[in-house]
Scaffold this active site. Sequence first.
Site, PDB file in Angstrom:
ATOM      1  N   ARG A 173     -11.208  15.068   8.076  1.00 22.65           N
ATOM      2  CA  ARG A 173     -12.052  15.489   6.947  1.00 22.65           C
ATOM      3  C   ARG A 173     -13.468  15.781   7.411  1.00 22.65           C
ATOM      4  O   ARG A 173     -14.011  15.086   8.265  1.00 22.65           O
ATOM      5  CB  ARG A 173     -12.109  14.393   5.877  1.00 22.65           C
ATOM      6  CG  ARG A 173     -10.802  14.171   5.182  1.00 22.65           C
ATOM      7  CD  ARG A 173     -10.926  13.049   4.147  1.00 22.65           C
ATOM      8  NE  ARG A 173      -9.796  12.155   4.270  1.00 22.65           N
ATOM      9  CZ  ARG A 173      -9.838  10.849   4.024  1.00 22.65           C
ATOM     10  NH1 ARG A 173     -10.957  10.284   3.636  1.00 22.65           N
ATOM     11  NH2 ARG A 173      -8.755  10.120   4.172  1.00 22.65           N
TER      12      ARG A 173
ATOM     13  N   HIS B 227     -12.686   2.655   0.147  1.00 27.91           N
ATOM     14  CA  HIS B 227     -12.681   1.603   1.177  1.00 27.91           C
ATOM     15  C   HIS B 227     -13.409   0.357   0.680  1.00 27.91           C
ATOM     16  O   HIS B 227     -13.877  -0.454   1.475  1.00 27.91           O
ATOM     17  CB  HIS B 227     -13.393   2.039   2.479  1.00 27.91           C
ATOM     18  CG  HIS B 227     -12.692   3.078   3.271  1.00 27.91           C
ATOM     19  ND1 HIS B 227     -13.376   4.009   4.017  1.00 27.91           N
ATOM     20  CD2 HIS B 227     -11.377   3.331   3.484  1.00 27.91           C
ATOM     21  CE1 HIS B 227     -12.519   4.802   4.643  1.00 27.91           C
ATOM     22  NE2 HIS B 227     -11.292   4.411   4.329  1.00 27.91           N
TER      23      HIS B 227
ATOM     24  N   GLU C 229      -8.110  -5.704   4.919  1.00 29.87           N
ATOM     25  CA  GLU C 229      -7.977  -5.365   3.505  1.00 29.87           C
ATOM     26  C   GLU C 229      -6.808  -6.108   2.860  1.00 29.87           C
ATOM     27  O   GLU C 229      -6.873  -6.498   1.702  1.00 29.87           O
ATOM     28  CB  GLU C 229      -7.790  -3.852   3.364  1.00 29.87           C
ATOM     29  CG  GLU C 229      -9.054  -3.085   3.737  1.00 29.87           C
ATOM     30  CD  GLU C 229      -8.815  -1.605   4.003  1.00 29.87           C
ATOM     31  OE1 GLU C 229      -8.436  -1.272   5.135  1.00 29.87           O
ATOM     32  OE2 GLU C 229      -9.005  -0.803   3.081  1.00 29.87           O
TER      33      GLU C 229
ATOM     34  N   ARG D   6      -2.600  -2.140  -3.447  1.00 27.46           N
ATOM     35  CA  ARG D   6      -3.806  -1.351  -3.221  1.00 27.46           C
ATOM     36  C   ARG D   6      -3.715  -0.109  -4.101  1.00 27.46           C
ATOM     37  O   ARG D   6      -2.743   0.641  -4.016  1.00 27.46           O
ATOM     38  CB  ARG D   6      -3.892  -0.937  -1.754  1.00 27.46           C
ATOM     39  CG  ARG D   6      -5.052  -0.015  -1.508  1.00 27.46           C
ATOM     40  CD  ARG D   6      -5.219   0.294  -0.039  1.00 27.46           C
ATOM     41  NE  ARG D   6      -6.407   1.100   0.150  1.00 27.46           N
ATOM     42  CZ  ARG D   6      -6.434   2.256   0.802  1.00 27.46           C
ATOM     43  NH1 ARG D   6      -5.334   2.715   1.361  1.00 27.46           N
ATOM     44  NH2 ARG D   6      -7.552   2.924   0.925  1.00 27.46           N
TER      45      ARG D   6
ATOM     46  N   ASN E 132       0.871  -1.163   0.000  1.00 33.11           N
ATOM     47  CA  ASN E 132       0.000   0.000   0.000  1.00 33.11           C
ATOM     48  C   ASN E 132       0.914   1.220   0.000  1.00 33.11           C
ATOM     49  O   ASN E 132       1.438   1.609   1.036  1.00 33.11           O
ATOM     50  CB  ASN E 132      -0.886  -0.038   1.246  1.00 33.11           C
ATOM     51  CG  ASN E 132      -1.853   1.116   1.310  1.00 33.11           C
ATOM     52  OD1 ASN E 132      -1.812   2.033   0.474  1.00 33.11           O
ATOM     53  ND2 ASN E 132      -2.720   1.096   2.299  1.00 33.11           N
TER      54      ASN E 132
END
Length: 383
Positions: free
Chosen positions: A226, A165, A371, A76, A12
């Site tokens: 965020r 996601h 993941e 990813r 990743n």
Amino acid sequence: MGATAGLVLVLNSGSSSIKFQLVDPVAGPALLSGLVEQIGEPDSAIADHAAGLRLIHRQLSDSGIDLAAVRAVGHRVVHGGDLFYAPTLITDEVVAEVARLAELAPLHNPANVIGIEVARTDFPDVPHVAVFDTGFFHSLPAAAASYAIDHDVASRYGIRRYGFHGTSHEYVAGEVAAVLVRDLGELNTIVLHLGNGASASAVRGGVAVETSMGLTPLEGLVMGTRSGDIDPGVLFHLNRTAGLGVDKLDELLNRRSGLKGLCGVNDFRELLEQRAAGGASGEAAALAYDVYIHRLRKYVGAYLAVLGHVDAIAFTAGVGENAPEVREDALAGLDGLGITVDRERNRAGRGARIISADGSRTTVLVVPTNEELAIARAAWQFV
Ligand code: ADP
């Protein structure tokens, strides 16, 4: 290490970091994981991603694992646009297209591309597979994916809800079916992925029909830094009255908003401590918590209506897996809708588990996301 069919290296790559895991896609648990940070930053010993990957290579060798057992590398990749959704065998053309999609994900896709290029040089003889964060949401119906703006503008610039996601939402929806010993195809599930970034999804029979993140990962739930949903008019207003340009507004909403904007900390554990300590900063933390929970409840309510009938609600990621008060508060008082969290179950146990009361029509679960395992399994298909 026992008889393993082979391993998958999952990477990743961010702009200044590479996270890695060495995964046995059949057995499950990661054999080794780590993080190389501060790549390319001033005073850092790691000049670039190539140096970062060399370091990872060394960590893998030092661990005594035979690198010949690495049979595939899974990457990813954040944005697949309208082009990629299934896990994709990486070729030069794929790399070029992922780079082109940087228009939609300027912070992420360029870093993903660098990671892919370096790793392909380093592991030249095995398949490299891209798994897209947007992939699972390719199935969103047009009514959920479309923004109500000028159609020509939207189609010319690729403006739609892509969602992010996805690997986590898909994995968790699958795990819910496994825990309930039900067929995924007959389950309606709401997945709440609550980490630093946070997103909700509605999954009907294994297919995503709605999600809270949009063109970018900025929309939807309140996150660490965020804002999530906000009236776009706020941006025009700040531009006109405070003179904030596009980069400043981008920075405000992505880095100085959310929990951090409301109370100064983005780490949920710190927020809980600050709230418990009281005083003025405790009040700010309490408001941040309340805003976070309120938004979450709004999405749960919306997705109940989208799905009509909900079999399961699953909490996952750092906050979702570890903060029982969030799970309890987000679903409090919904008994009339068939959702009852059991207080004791919610506060005990580990791993994937049911936390709703026996009489609850909708089953509430905690499901640890993974993941990397999902990416490893996807990459394994190409071995
Ligand atoms: P990322 O999006 O970076 O993968 P994670 O899924 O690891 O994030 O989630 C990170 C968040 O989870 C942080 O806000 C952290 O404070 C929170 N978290 C981790 N453990 C706990 C805990 N025991 N209680 C509350 N929050 C927690």
